[in-house]
Design an enzyme around this catalytic site. Sequence first.
Site, PDB file in Angstrom:
ATOM      1  N   GLY A   1      47.124  51.086  39.315  1.00 45.05           N
ATOM      2  CA  GLY A   1      47.162  49.573  39.470  1.00 45.05           C
ATOM      3  C   GLY A   1      47.653  48.839  38.404  1.00 45.05           C
ATOM      4  N   SER A   2      47.289  47.547  38.460  1.00 44.93           N
ATOM      5  CA  SER A   2      47.565  46.507  37.412  1.00 44.93           C
ATOM      6  C   SER A   2      46.984  46.982  36.049  1.00 44.93           C
ATOM      7  CB  SER A   2      47.527  45.186  37.973  1.00 44.93           C
ATOM      8  OG  SER A   2      46.071  44.910  37.833  1.00 44.93           O
ATOM      9  N   VAL A   3      47.692  46.362  34.964  1.00 46.12           N
ATOM     10  CA  VAL A   3      46.929  46.358  33.559  1.00 46.12           C
ATOM     11  C   VAL A   3      45.783  45.833  33.390  1.00 46.12           C
ATOM     12  CG1 VAL A   3      47.616  45.616  31.080  1.00 46.12           C
ATOM     13  CG2 VAL A   3      49.291  46.884  32.706  1.00 46.12           C
TER      14      VAL A   3
ATOM     15  N   CYS B   1      56.058  50.390  40.341  1.00 44.53           N
ATOM     16  CA  CYS B   1      55.656  50.372  39.079  1.00 44.53           C
ATOM     17  C   CYS B   1      56.766  50.829  38.062  1.00 44.53           C
ATOM     18  CB  CYS B   1      54.564  51.117  38.735  1.00 44.53           C
ATOM     19  SG  CYS B   1      54.701  53.119  39.323  1.00 44.53           S
TER      20      CYS B   1
ATOM     21  N   ASN C   1      51.300  49.430  46.907  1.00 49.37           N
ATOM     22  CA  ASN C   1      52.833  49.713  47.060  1.00 49.37           C
ATOM     23  C   ASN C   1      53.310  50.965  47.677  1.00 49.37           C
ATOM     24  OD1 ASN C   1      52.032  50.749  44.678  1.00 49.37           O
ATOM     25  ND2 ASN C   1      53.890  50.060  43.705  1.00 49.37           N
TER      26      ASN C   1
ATOM     27  N   GLY D   1      43.223  47.760  35.037  1.00 45.83           N
ATOM     28  CA  GLY D   1      43.172  49.104  34.100  1.00 45.83           C
ATOM     29  C   GLY D   1      42.345  48.723  32.919  1.00 45.83           C
TER      30      GLY D   1
ATOM     31  N   GLU E   1      47.214  55.009  35.536  1.00 50.85           N
ATOM     32  CA  GLU E   1      48.282  54.780  35.775  1.00 50.85           C
ATOM     33  C   GLU E   1      48.751  53.143  36.039  1.00 50.85           C
ATOM     34  OE1 GLU E   1      50.622  57.089  35.515  1.00 50.85           O
ATOM     35  OE2 GLU E   1      49.300  58.709  35.443  1.00 50.85           O
TER      36      GLU E   1
HETATM   37  P1  NAD Z   1      45.348  46.046  41.225  1.00 50.55           P
HETATM   38  O1  NAD Z   1      45.205  46.436  40.050  1.00 50.55           O
HETATM   39  O2  NAD Z   1      45.356  44.771  41.969  1.00 50.55           O
HETATM   40  O3  NAD Z   1      44.532  46.811  42.620  1.00 50.55           O
HETATM   41  C1  NAD Z   1      44.480  48.168  42.465  1.00 50.55           C
HETATM   42  C2  NAD Z   1      43.248  48.642  43.128  1.00 50.55           C
HETATM   43  O4  NAD Z   1      42.298  48.290  42.150  1.00 50.55           O
HETATM   44  C3  NAD Z   1      42.985  48.317  44.488  1.00 50.55           C
HETATM   45  O5  NAD Z   1      42.385  49.353  45.210  1.00 50.55           O
HETATM   46  C4  NAD Z   1      41.901  47.339  44.031  1.00 50.55           C
HETATM   47  O6  NAD Z   1      41.334  46.791  45.319  1.00 50.55           O
HETATM   48  C5  NAD Z   1      41.232  47.723  43.085  1.00 50.55           C
HETATM   49  N1  NAD Z   1      40.309  46.871  41.967  1.00 50.55           N
HETATM   50  C6  NAD Z   1      40.671  45.543  42.005  1.00 50.55           C
HETATM   51  N2  NAD Z   1      39.982  45.104  40.922  1.00 50.55           N
HETATM   52  C7  NAD Z   1      38.999  45.888  40.592  1.00 50.55           C
HETATM   53  C8  NAD Z   1      37.830  46.195  39.554  1.00 50.55           C
HETATM   54  N3  NAD Z   1      37.558  45.341  38.888  1.00 50.55           N
HETATM   55  N4  NAD Z   1      37.417  47.375  39.589  1.00 50.55           N
HETATM   56  C9  NAD Z   1      37.685  48.509  40.236  1.00 50.55           C
HETATM   57  N5  NAD Z   1      38.922  48.283  41.146  1.00 50.55           N
HETATM   58  C10 NAD Z   1      39.548  47.198  41.336  1.00 50.55           C
HETATM   59  O7  NAD Z   1      46.967  46.496  41.732  1.00 50.55           O
HETATM   60  P2  NAD Z   1      47.895  46.341  42.640  1.00 50.55           P
HETATM   61  O8  NAD Z   1      48.363  44.809  42.992  1.00 50.55           O
HETATM   62  O9  NAD Z   1      47.288  46.979  44.445  1.00 50.55           O
HETATM   63  O10 NAD Z   1      49.359  47.095  42.586  1.00 50.55           O
HETATM   64  C11 NAD Z   1      50.117  46.874  41.915  1.00 50.55           C
HETATM   65  C12 NAD Z   1      50.104  47.234  40.614  1.00 50.55           C
HETATM   66  O11 NAD Z   1      50.183  48.454  40.329  1.00 50.55           O
HETATM   67  C13 NAD Z   1      51.491  46.930  39.819  1.00 50.55           C
HETATM   68  O12 NAD Z   1      50.996  46.517  38.330  1.00 50.55           O
HETATM   69  C14 NAD Z   1      51.899  48.291  39.479  1.00 50.55           C
HETATM   70  O13 NAD Z   1      52.938  48.502  38.453  1.00 50.55           O
HETATM   71  C15 NAD Z   1      51.033  49.339  39.383  1.00 50.55           C
HETATM   72  N6  NAD Z   1      51.290  50.440  39.868  1.00 50.55           N
HETATM   73  C16 NAD Z   1      51.338  51.681  38.961  1.00 50.55           C
HETATM   74  C17 NAD Z   1      51.638  52.729  39.223  1.00 50.55           C
HETATM   75  C18 NAD Z   1      51.682  53.970  38.124  1.00 50.55           C
HETATM   76  O14 NAD Z   1      51.825  55.031  38.604  1.00 50.55           O
HETATM   77  N7  NAD Z   1      51.881  53.616  36.949  1.00 50.55           N
HETATM   78  C19 NAD Z   1      51.966  52.917  40.687  1.00 50.55           C
HETATM   79  C20 NAD Z   1      52.247  52.219  41.546  1.00 50.55           C
HETATM   80  C21 NAD Z   1      51.647  50.754  41.061  1.00 50.55           C
END
Ligand code: NAD
Length: 470
Positions: free
Chosen positions: A224-226, A278, A149, A229, A244
Amino acid sequence: MDMLIGGKHIAGDDREDVINPYDGEVIDSVPIAHLQTAQLAIDEANKSKESLVEMSAFKVSNKLFNVVDKLRQHKQEFAELLTLEVGKPINESLVELDRSIETLKLAAEEAKRIYGESVPLDAGLNGKGFFAFTQRLPLGVVAAITPFNYPLNLTIHKIAPAIACKNSVIVKPPTEAPLTVMKFCELLNEEFPDGVVNTVTGYGSEVGDYLVCSPDVDKISFTGSVTTGMMISQKAGMKKVTLELGGNDPMVVLKDANIDDAVRGVINGAFLNAGQVCMGVKRIIIENEIADEFAEKLVGETEKLVMGNPLDSKTTLGTLISEKAAKQVEETVNNAVKDGAEILTGGIRDGAFYSATVIDNVREDMDLVVNETFGPVAPIMRVSSVEEAINVANNTEYGLQAGVFTKSYYDAMKCAQEIEAGTVFINKQSTFRTDNMPFGGFKNSGVGKEGIKYAVDEMTKTKLIGLNLR
Ligand code: NAD
């Protein structure tokens, strides 16, 4: 675009197209890295560690400032690429570029402030006669795994502090939007020794997972997503981890609030980047007395948003990252409607576009507000007291940021103290961040803080050296 590993460009055998979500056109392609390639990046990053440790802080700082200048020179080009791969309006991409430049500048400054402290051992039993001090040392290799995003600024929030405190970095950019980040890493590589910054593209569940599990990576910095994470925290073992994660941020609007300010807060907070933020406003919790007037004004302002080609500077609402993502938002909204909620405006999908949607009479048990809805949706939840507003705000697994609108300093402080979130803003929506502030959520929204100085704390280890002078 190819990966950058140990200063070399690696094309790989298999490739994946990067698609413009606005028109479905192929922008470019990137390699789908195999695990051996991820291992090569880990090896190169480890080899380069010494070169960075030997570099003076003065030189690290100057080199980061050089990259600041280069990014500033190429700002327009980077912003256009960002808009092409994410679908965000060009004006929002230009703001992301301004913030990326600022984040990098903060890291260039911070590179000169990485030091320990003297520790009075004589304040402890038997400590008399010692002179002791701490040093802050780099961890070694940091893996930065980032979302689609805000791909550029969120990745710089990891790479820049990591290099400022002399760590080598491996970046796993988002699969849907890797290009801007890869292009930025090329700029860094022009300044720093080969292997200090490496990019590995491909699938998170493969190469991302490999980096997380590797004993030769010292820190995972993930945004990324919960769901992802949680997986990372289970697999990372003893290495340091910063997470995060998602948010479900409330905007509490009390009956004495300035309604126009609150409406502006929703427009800027729920619809920015098509709601894929986020810290976006994801739940409007409003006292009954002003809810009708607020809803009417919000609908009026929402209908002024202009959906269109994200490269057109008049566009204020771009696409979601993909048609699949837009369909998911559509389904969640439609389910809430079946369950009794009422769409006041919006609710229409066209390919990867989803119109800015205001939806009223939303209840706490609806999926729309139980989970993070990552789209341009403003759900209104009506309450009858400050206490109820706080309870509703806290009824979520998330705790990233929150906004409270009121003129009463008593209610403002009550909300600030009782809402469980990493940040609470008064008379400002949650969707606000300066790049130097400690940023990071409570509960399932994450572990650790970013905001250059705070990220540096999480990317260094402290050594104590004690001299026995007795
Ligand atoms: P996502 O978790 O799907 O992916 C994030 C990253 O993780 C990508 O590079 C992806 O390829 C990688 N990934 C996926 N599976 C993995 C695994 N098993 N092991 C290691 N890496 C892996 O998230 P997204 O859909 O790209 O982003 C949206 C999410 O991110 C939303 O939940 C949003 O709220 C959150 N977000 C949080 C913040 C913050 O600072 N708190 C900022 C921006 C977005």
